[in-house]
Structure formats: structure tokens, C-alpha cells
Design an enzyme around this catalytic site. Structure first.
Site, PDB file in Angstrom:
ATOM      1  N   LYS A 167       4.126  -8.852  -6.301  1.00 58.40           N
ATOM      2  CA  LYS A 167       4.997  -9.124  -7.436  1.00 58.40           C
ATOM      3  C   LYS A 167       6.457  -9.267  -6.994  1.00 58.40           C
ATOM      4  CE  LYS A 167       5.297  -5.610 -10.214  1.00 58.40           C
ATOM      5  NZ  LYS A 167       6.667  -5.092 -10.369  1.00 58.40           N
ATOM      6  N   ARG A 210       6.940  -0.448 -18.481  1.00 53.44           N
ATOM      7  CA  ARG A 210       5.771   0.057 -17.774  1.00 53.44           C
ATOM      8  C   ARG A 210       4.774   0.706 -18.726  1.00 53.44           C
ATOM      9  NH1 ARG A 210       6.584   0.634 -12.059  1.00 53.44           N
ATOM     10  NH2 ARG A 210       8.792   0.622 -11.552  1.00 53.44           N
ATOM     11  N   ARG A 262       0.477  -1.122   6.251  1.00 47.59           N
ATOM     12  CA  ARG A 262       1.878  -1.311   6.642  1.00 47.59           C
ATOM     13  C   ARG A 262       2.303  -0.243   7.649  1.00 47.59           C
ATOM     14  NH1 ARG A 262       5.184  -3.025   1.314  1.00 47.59           N
ATOM     15  NH2 ARG A 262       5.105  -0.792   0.897  1.00 47.59           N
ATOM     16  N   ARG A 288       4.786   4.975   6.237  1.00 50.52           N
ATOM     17  CA  ARG A 288       5.726   5.617   5.300  1.00 50.52           C
ATOM     18  C   ARG A 288       4.947   6.480   4.314  1.00 50.52           C
ATOM     19  NH1 ARG A 288       9.333   1.981   1.721  1.00 50.52           N
ATOM     20  NH2 ARG A 288       7.248   1.812   0.922  1.00 50.52           N
ATOM     21  N   ARG A 332      -0.458   6.222  -7.123  1.00 48.03           N
ATOM     22  CA  ARG A 332       0.324   5.170  -7.789  1.00 48.03           C
ATOM     23  C   ARG A 332      -0.596   4.262  -8.591  1.00 48.03           C
ATOM     24  NH1 ARG A 332       3.659   2.518  -3.078  1.00 48.03           N
ATOM     25  NH2 ARG A 332       4.634   1.261  -4.687  1.00 48.03           N
TER      26      ARG A 332
END
Ligand SMILES: [Zn+2]
Length: 226
Positions: free
Chosen positions: A16, A91, A130, A163, A174
Site C-alpha cells: 500500500k 482504520r 525483510r 527488525r 498486526r
């Protein structure tokens, strides 16, 4: 010309943000990410900025009406006369209702809501792969953009690490939050015929082409409605 008032929706890791960046350049519309808007309102010491700062200083969440007010300050300025792109807000359904009410006060309404979608497995694959350079934040991906030497940054030779945000349990959390709070918003906008679904699992260029087609249709519809 008709205005193009857009909301971007999508789970974390759906791409996004990347698409939002492109849109901002392609459409030359102001791009409002909630966090940035609040920080700017605080910096410029607008009434709402001062209010928001009180909450932030106490470590509290900034209430929806303050955020909506800060967004309205921007939407109601000349920079957003042709439209805007909103990312990161709303949200939740109550936030969406507050936003609709505020826009209506300003004589505006959303033109469309773009959902850049990706399923949970895809999100975990993207975010979980990542690797971030601990010194300078350079980002690699074990699958899509691997460093030449595993665990070492190509650019400065620093160590690469996962991370906290990209740890599997954090990603799952999340996603849970997204499913619980934000997914009802998808139905909410679908019922208002504002929702446009875009498959975020495709390569970024294909997603961008799909976004472009969708926007062309939205513009056409908006022009016909005048
Ligand atoms: Zn680096």
C-alpha cells in the site's frame, strides 16, 4: 475538473505504501498519512495540533475527533482542492463515520476507497523476509532482494537483522488487529459502493497498472455524476 478524494486500505505488507507513493507522484494530489498530519499540526501549532500534543505528551492515543479535525484542516485548504489521498486513516468503522460526517460538513465526500489486498501468508512472507541493516537501515529481502553475503549489508558491510516489527509474532499480531478492526471497514465501504479491490499479491508494476485503471474508471464516474 472533478475532485478525487481517495482512501487507501490494506493489510501491513500489502504494498500500500509503495502504491501510495506512486499515486502521489502520478496524480499530483496531497498525500496524507495520519502520523505525518498530526506531527505537522503539532509543529505548526494549529488549534488541533495543540490539542493533539496534549494527548501525545501524556502518551495517550489521540482521539478520533482530533485526528479527523486535523485531516479536515488540510482537506479544507487549497492544496486539496482537486482531491487528496488518505493513508492510515480511517482504520475503524467509527473513524470512517467521523470522517464522512466531517467531509460532508465541508461539502465533500470520498470518491473511492482502494483496497490493496494480500492474504496473511503473503504478508508474512514479505515482511518476515525483510532484513534491515543495523547501522543505516538499508533494507534487503531474503527472497526478493537478497544481499550478496547472507547477513551482511551490501552497501556498508554492517550486520543485517530482523527488525522487531518484522518478527513473525509481531506480524501475526498486526494482522490480527487488522482483521478485527479494519476488515469491518471493508464491508462498510463496500456497502456504499466505494470499495475497489486490487490484488496486492501481483508484482508492483502490475498492481500500479491496476490502480491506474481503477482510478480512470472512478474519474469517469465522478465526471458523469456532475
Ligand atoms: Zn547498510
Amino acid at each position: 475538473m472533478s475532485e478525487l478524494n481517495l482512501v487507501l486500505l490494506g493489510p501491513p505488507g500489502s504494498g500500500k505504501g509503495t502504491q501510495g507513493e506512486r499515486l502521489r507522484e502520478d496524480l499530483d494530489l496531497p498525500y496524507y498519512a495520519t502520523g505525518d498530519i498530526l506531527r505537522e499540526a503539532v509543529r505548526e501549532q494549529t488549534d488541533l495540533g495543540r490539542k493533539a500534543k496534549e494527548y501525545m505528551d501524556r502518551g495517550d492515543l489521540v482521539p478520533d475527533e482530533v485526528i479527523v479535525g486535523a485531516i479536515a484542516e488540510r482537506v479544507d485548504s487549497t492544496e486539496a482542492a482537486d482531491g487528496f489521498i488518505l493513508d492510515g486513516f480511517p482504520r475503524t468503522v467509527p473513524q470512517a463515520e467521523a470522517l464522512a460526517a466531517k467531509l460532508s460538513e465541508l461539502g465533500r465526500a470520498l470518491s473511492g476507497v482502494l483496497l490493496i489486498d494480500a492474504d496473511d501468508d503473503e504478508v508474512v512472507r514479505r515482511l518476515g523476509g525483510r532484513r534491515t541493516c543495523v547501522e543505516n537501515g538499508h533494507v534487503f529481502h531474503v527472497e526478493f532482494n537478497p544481499p550478496e553475503r547472507e547477513g551482511v549489508c551490501d552497501i556498508d558491510g554492517s550486520e543485517l537483522a530482523v527488525r522487531d516489527d518484522d518478527k513473525p509474532e509481531v506480524i501475526r499480531h498486526r494482522l490480527d488487529t487488522y482483521h478485527e478492526k479494519t476488515e469491518p471497514l471493508i464491508d462498510f465501504y463496500d456497502h456504499q459502493s466505494l470499495l475497489r479491490r486490487i490484488d496486492g499479491a501481483a508484482p508492483p508494476d502490475r498492481v500500479a497498472a491496476e490502480v491506474e485503471r481503477t482510478l480512470a474508471t472512478l474519474k469517469l464516474e465522478a465526471d458523469e455524476a456532475i
